[in-house]
Structure formats: structure tokens, C-alpha cells
Scaffold this motif. Sequence first.
Motif, PDB file in Angstrom:
ATOM      1  N   ASN A  88     -53.773 -31.125   2.002  1.00 52.64           N
ATOM      2  CA  ASN A  88     -55.114 -31.191   2.582  1.00 52.64           C
ATOM      3  C   ASN A  88     -55.193 -32.110   3.790  1.00 52.64           C
ATOM      4  OD1 ASN A  88     -56.551 -29.388   0.812  1.00 52.64           O
ATOM      5  ND2 ASN A  88     -56.352 -30.925  -0.799  1.00 52.64           N
ATOM      6  N   GLN A  89     -54.102 -32.844   4.068  1.00 59.24           N
ATOM      7  CA  GLN A  89     -54.059 -33.657   5.274  1.00 59.24           C
ATOM      8  C   GLN A  89     -53.797 -32.790   6.511  1.00 59.24           C
ATOM      9  OE1 GLN A  89     -54.813 -36.942   5.146  1.00 59.24           O
ATOM     10  NE2 GLN A  89     -55.159 -36.552   2.961  1.00 59.24           N
ATOM     11  N   HIS A  90     -53.303 -31.585   6.283  1.00 57.69           N
ATOM     12  CA  HIS A  90     -52.981 -30.668   7.384  1.00 57.69           C
ATOM     13  C   HIS A  90     -53.914 -29.463   7.321  1.00 57.69           C
ATOM     14  CE1 HIS A  90     -48.577 -32.320   7.529  1.00 57.69           C
ATOM     15  NE2 HIS A  90     -49.474 -33.170   8.011  1.00 57.69           N
ATOM     16  N   ARG A  91     -55.197 -29.732   7.488  1.00 56.10           N
ATOM     17  CA  ARG A  91     -56.184 -28.663   7.357  1.00 56.10           C
ATOM     18  C   ARG A  91     -56.034 -27.606   8.442  1.00 56.10           C
ATOM     19  NH1 ARG A  91     -61.991 -30.789   6.228  1.00 56.10           N
ATOM     20  NH2 ARG A  91     -60.830 -31.508   4.408  1.00 56.10           N
ATOM     21  N   ASN A  92     -55.460 -27.978   9.568  1.00 57.46           N
ATOM     22  CA  ASN A  92     -55.281 -27.006  10.642  1.00 57.46           C
ATOM     23  C   ASN A  92     -54.217 -25.965  10.305  1.00 57.46           C
ATOM     24  OD1 ASN A  92     -57.221 -28.212  12.266  1.00 57.46           O
ATOM     25  ND2 ASN A  92     -55.742 -29.597  13.226  1.00 57.46           N
ATOM     26  N   ASN A  93     -53.409 -26.231   9.285  1.00 63.40           N
ATOM     27  CA  ASN A  93     -52.394 -25.268   8.859  1.00 63.40           C
ATOM     28  C   ASN A  93     -53.055 -24.216   7.979  1.00 63.40           C
ATOM     29  OD1 ASN A  93     -50.211 -23.843   7.930  1.00 63.40           O
ATOM     30  ND2 ASN A  93     -49.425 -25.486   6.614  1.00 63.40           N
ATOM     31  N   GLN A  94     -53.553 -23.169   8.622  1.00 58.38           N
ATOM     32  CA  GLN A  94     -54.263 -22.133   7.866  1.00 58.38           C
ATOM     33  C   GLN A  94     -53.327 -21.166   7.151  1.00 58.38           C
ATOM     34  OE1 GLN A  94     -57.850 -21.426   7.236  1.00 58.38           O
ATOM     35  NE2 GLN A  94     -57.436 -23.606   7.419  1.00 58.38           N
ATOM     36  N   ASN A  95     -52.005 -21.300   7.410  1.00 59.36           N
ATOM     37  CA  ASN A  95     -51.058 -20.450   6.696  1.00 59.36           C
ATOM     38  C   ASN A  95     -51.129 -20.690   5.189  1.00 59.36           C
ATOM     39  OD1 ASN A  95     -50.052 -19.163   8.975  1.00 59.36           O
ATOM     40  ND2 ASN A  95     -48.435 -20.677   9.296  1.00 59.36           N
ATOM     41  N   GLN A  96     -51.337 -21.974   4.817  1.00 55.63           N
ATOM     42  CA  GLN A  96     -51.402 -22.286   3.390  1.00 55.63           C
ATOM     43  C   GLN A  96     -52.630 -21.635   2.747  1.00 55.63           C
ATOM     44  OE1 GLN A  96     -51.671 -26.560   2.856  1.00 55.63           O
ATOM     45  NE2 GLN A  96     -53.255 -26.798   4.423  1.00 55.63           N
ATOM     46  N   VAL A  97     -53.722 -21.523   3.516  1.00 58.19           N
ATOM     47  CA  VAL A  97     -54.924 -20.869   3.014  1.00 58.19           C
ATOM     48  C   VAL A  97     -54.711 -19.362   2.923  1.00 58.19           C
ATOM     49  CG1 VAL A  97     -57.370 -20.409   3.447  1.00 58.19           C
ATOM     50  CG2 VAL A  97     -56.414 -22.679   3.922  1.00 58.19           C
ATOM     51  N   THR A  98     -54.116 -18.782   3.959  1.00 49.12           N
ATOM     52  CA  THR A  98     -53.856 -17.344   3.958  1.00 49.12           C
ATOM     53  C   THR A  98     -52.974 -16.951   2.778  1.00 49.12           C
ATOM     54  OG1 THR A  98     -54.040 -17.232   6.375  1.00 49.12           O
ATOM     55  CG2 THR A  98     -52.876 -15.439   5.283  1.00 49.12           C
ATOM     56  N   GLU A  99     -51.933 -17.748   2.531  1.00 51.37           N
ATOM     57  CA  GLU A  99     -51.033 -17.457   1.412  1.00 51.37           C
ATOM     58  C   GLU A  99     -51.770 -17.565   0.078  1.00 51.37           C
ATOM     59  OE1 GLU A  99     -47.596 -19.925   1.646  1.00 51.37           O
ATOM     60  OE2 GLU A  99     -47.079 -19.278   3.674  1.00 51.37           O
ATOM     61  N   LEU A 100     -52.645 -18.566  -0.057  1.00 50.42           N
ATOM     62  CA  LEU A 100     -53.414 -18.711  -1.290  1.00 50.42           C
ATOM     63  C   LEU A 100     -54.298 -17.489  -1.521  1.00 50.42           C
ATOM     64  CD1 LEU A 100     -54.576 -20.312  -3.702  1.00 50.42           C
ATOM     65  CD2 LEU A 100     -56.250 -21.286  -2.104  1.00 50.42           C
ATOM     66  N   LEU A 101     -55.029 -17.061  -0.489  1.00 57.10           N
ATOM     67  CA  LEU A 101     -55.924 -15.919  -0.631  1.00 57.10           C
ATOM     68  C   LEU A 101     -55.161 -14.642  -0.953  1.00 57.10           C
ATOM     69  CD1 LEU A 101     -58.459 -16.605   2.272  1.00 57.10           C
ATOM     70  CD2 LEU A 101     -58.686 -17.147  -0.162  1.00 57.10           C
ATOM     71  N   GLU A 102     -53.972 -14.488  -0.375  1.00 55.58           N
ATOM     72  CA  GLU A 102     -53.147 -13.312  -0.684  1.00 55.58           C
ATOM     73  C   GLU A 102     -52.700 -13.323  -2.140  1.00 55.58           C
ATOM     74  OE1 GLU A 102     -50.042 -13.541   2.200  1.00 55.58           O
ATOM     75  OE2 GLU A 102     -51.213 -12.555   3.786  1.00 55.58           O
ATOM     76  N   LYS A 103     -52.355 -14.506  -2.653  1.00 54.35           N
ATOM     77  CA  LYS A 103     -51.939 -14.614  -4.055  1.00 54.35           C
ATOM     78  C   LYS A 103     -53.119 -14.361  -4.991  1.00 54.35           C
ATOM     79  CE  LYS A 103     -48.032 -17.761  -3.279  1.00 54.35           C
ATOM     80  NZ  LYS A 103     -47.461 -19.110  -3.538  1.00 54.35           N
ATOM     81  N   ILE A 104     -54.293 -14.834  -4.595  1.00 52.14           N
ATOM     82  CA  ILE A 104     -55.485 -14.586  -5.407  1.00 52.14           C
ATOM     83  C   ILE A 104     -55.816 -13.100  -5.419  1.00 52.14           C
ATOM     84  CG2 ILE A 104     -57.992 -14.923  -5.482  1.00 52.14           C
ATOM     85  CD1 ILE A 104     -57.538 -17.804  -4.628  1.00 52.14           C
ATOM     86  N   GLU A 105     -55.675 -12.436  -4.271  1.00 52.23           N
ATOM     87  CA  GLU A 105     -55.936 -11.003  -4.224  1.00 52.23           C
ATOM     88  C   GLU A 105     -54.958 -10.236  -5.108  1.00 52.23           C
ATOM     89  OE1 GLU A 105     -55.952  -9.901  -0.113  1.00 52.23           O
ATOM     90  OE2 GLU A 105     -58.076 -10.410   0.133  1.00 52.23           O
ATOM     91  N   GLN A 106     -53.716 -10.720  -5.202  1.00 56.17           N
ATOM     92  CA  GLN A 106     -52.756 -10.077  -6.093  1.00 56.17           C
ATOM     93  C   GLN A 106     -53.165 -10.281  -7.547  1.00 56.17           C
ATOM     94  OE1 GLN A 106     -49.999  -8.100  -5.280  1.00 56.17           O
ATOM     95  NE2 GLN A 106     -50.160  -7.708  -7.484  1.00 56.17           N
ATOM     96  N   LEU A 107     -53.675 -11.488  -7.867  1.00 55.90           N
ATOM     97  CA  LEU A 107     -54.176 -11.749  -9.222  1.00 55.90           C
ATOM     98  C   LEU A 107     -55.306 -10.771  -9.562  1.00 55.90           C
ATOM     99  CD1 LEU A 107     -55.113 -15.183 -10.784  1.00 55.90           C
ATOM    100  CD2 LEU A 107     -56.794 -13.370 -10.695  1.00 55.90           C
ATOM    101  N   ILE A 108     -56.235 -10.595  -8.629  1.00 60.41           N
ATOM    102  CA  ILE A 108     -57.359  -9.686  -8.861  1.00 60.41           C
ATOM    103  C   ILE A 108     -56.856  -8.252  -9.051  1.00 60.41           C
ATOM    104  CG2 ILE A 108     -59.463  -8.715  -7.840  1.00 60.41           C
ATOM    105  CD1 ILE A 108     -59.795 -11.395  -6.372  1.00 60.41           C
ATOM    106  N   LYS A 109     -55.872  -7.870  -8.242  1.00 63.42           N
ATOM    107  CA  LYS A 109     -55.286  -6.527  -8.365  1.00 63.42           C
ATOM    108  C   LYS A 109     -54.645  -6.361  -9.733  1.00 63.42           C
ATOM    109  CE  LYS A 109     -51.959  -3.399  -6.126  1.00 63.42           C
ATOM    110  NZ  LYS A 109     -50.987  -3.257  -5.011  1.00 63.42           N
ATOM    111  N   ASP A 110     -53.924  -7.388 -10.178  1.00 60.48           N
ATOM    112  CA  ASP A 110     -53.284  -7.343 -11.504  1.00 60.48           C
ATOM    113  C   ASP A 110     -54.309  -7.215 -12.616  1.00 60.48           C
ATOM    114  OD1 ASP A 110     -50.844  -7.589 -10.245  1.00 60.48           O
ATOM    115  OD2 ASP A 110     -50.648  -9.749 -10.630  1.00 60.48           O
ATOM    116  N   ASN A 111     -55.521  -7.726 -12.371  1.00 56.01           N
ATOM    117  CA  ASN A 111     -56.592  -7.649 -13.356  1.00 56.01           C
ATOM    118  C   ASN A 111     -57.461  -6.408 -13.190  1.00 56.01           C
ATOM    119  OD1 ASN A 111     -56.001 -10.031 -14.792  1.00 56.01           O
ATOM    120  ND2 ASN A 111     -57.103 -11.304 -13.318  1.00 56.01           N
ATOM    121  N   GLY A 112     -56.938  -5.457 -12.446  1.00 53.44           N
ATOM    122  CA  GLY A 112     -57.666  -4.190 -12.268  1.00 53.44           C
ATOM    123  C   GLY A 112     -58.888  -4.306 -11.386  1.00 53.44           C
ATOM    124  N   GLY A 113     -58.925  -5.339 -10.540  1.00 50.17           N
ATOM    125  CA  GLY A 113     -60.048  -5.533  -9.638  1.00 50.17           C
ATOM    126  C   GLY A 113     -61.260  -6.161 -10.292  1.00 50.17           C
TER     127      GLY A 113
END
Length: 218
Positions: free
Chosen positions: A190-215
Amino acid sequence: MESRREKERQRWKLERGMTQENPSRPADLRILILGKSDVGKTATANTILSRNVFSAGAQSDTITCEKQDAEVSGRNISIIDTPGLLDAPLYKHFQDELKRDIDKCLEMSAPGPHVFVLVIRLNGRYTEEEKNTVKWIQKNFGEDAVRHTFVLFTHMDLLKDESLDQYIRKSPDLQSLIDSCGSRFHSFNNQHRNNQNQVTELLEKIEQLIKDNGGEHY
């Protein structure tokens, strides 16, 4: 047999008309952040939204449930930041207050969160409360909630030359927690808030979780 909390949750939905026919459109992605105090929940919420929109109490943590909406990477996101619901000393003698805070968090995330993001501080003391997190989540949110739980480690900078996988493997309790959550985890600095790659990767992993749960949301 349906748990008492699940019955209460269903009754609460009916009372407020929270059905699929409800004309108000909920956010595309609803994130409910859990964890002990001082693990970086509020900082994590602000990092996801790329700005300081969540407030913090005198002890550098959230003192009540708070919700913020924003568009991030083309997604309409609602984040619900929570007080330290896993703080056993705080709630040990105040179960009514714990239930009230949990119900308020669920109300803010209606019709239900897509994911519970469990925040754990790296290189912190891994407490008994955190070791029993899965049981706590099942007890307070229902058995099904674990399918929607994702572990997020903060203070990644504290690992120095050690990898996250190495850190997890050193602790059987931590490895067990990760396994119970379907091996779903990520890390933030969280000290490197300008690094949005970490946020993008998190959201992609969450979307995979949602997909695994049938949406489905929780």
C-alpha cells in the motif's frame, strides 16, 4: 439444516424487497473487506480505488462500516470497509454489537458481496483469531461464505528477499488457511499506490473466483 443466521439474512432480504426484480442496479463487483485492526484494511480499500476516500479512526483503522463506490478499470465497484470484526478482545463480551456490525456490513453490500477479502499483515503476529478465521467466517456469515473468501496480504515490502510462497510455506497454519480458501491469495504494497498492476491482478483473481462460483454473489 439452515442456520439461524442464514434464516435471519433471508428474512432481512425479504423485508427490504431485495429480490432480483429490484429495479435499483447494484454494483458489478461488491467487495467486503475483513480482518483484524491495524492490518491495513482501510489502506487496501483506498489502494483499490486509487484515492483516499475511506476514513480511519484514532487507531489508524476503521471504527464503523463504511461504503464507497467507484469505477476502477472499467468496473463499477462497491467496497465495504469494516471495523476489526476479528478482534476477539473487542467483541468477547459484546456479541450483540458484533451481530449488529455484521448485519450492517451485509446491508451495505446488498444483495450480497461477491467476495470477502480477508486482509492479513505480512510479518505480523499470526494470532489465534486469524488461525480460526475460516471457522469464524462460517459461524458469522454461513458455511457458504468460504467459497467467496479471498486472502490478501499487506505490507509486502516487509518480506525483503523472501517470496510470498516461501513465507506461506513456513507456517502450516497459514498454509491451511490458504488451502481452506481455495488457494486464492494476493499481496499488496500500500506504500506503492501508483502501482495499479497489483490492483488489476487482484480484480482479475476476484473475477476468476466469481466465475468459479457460477457468477453468483454471496
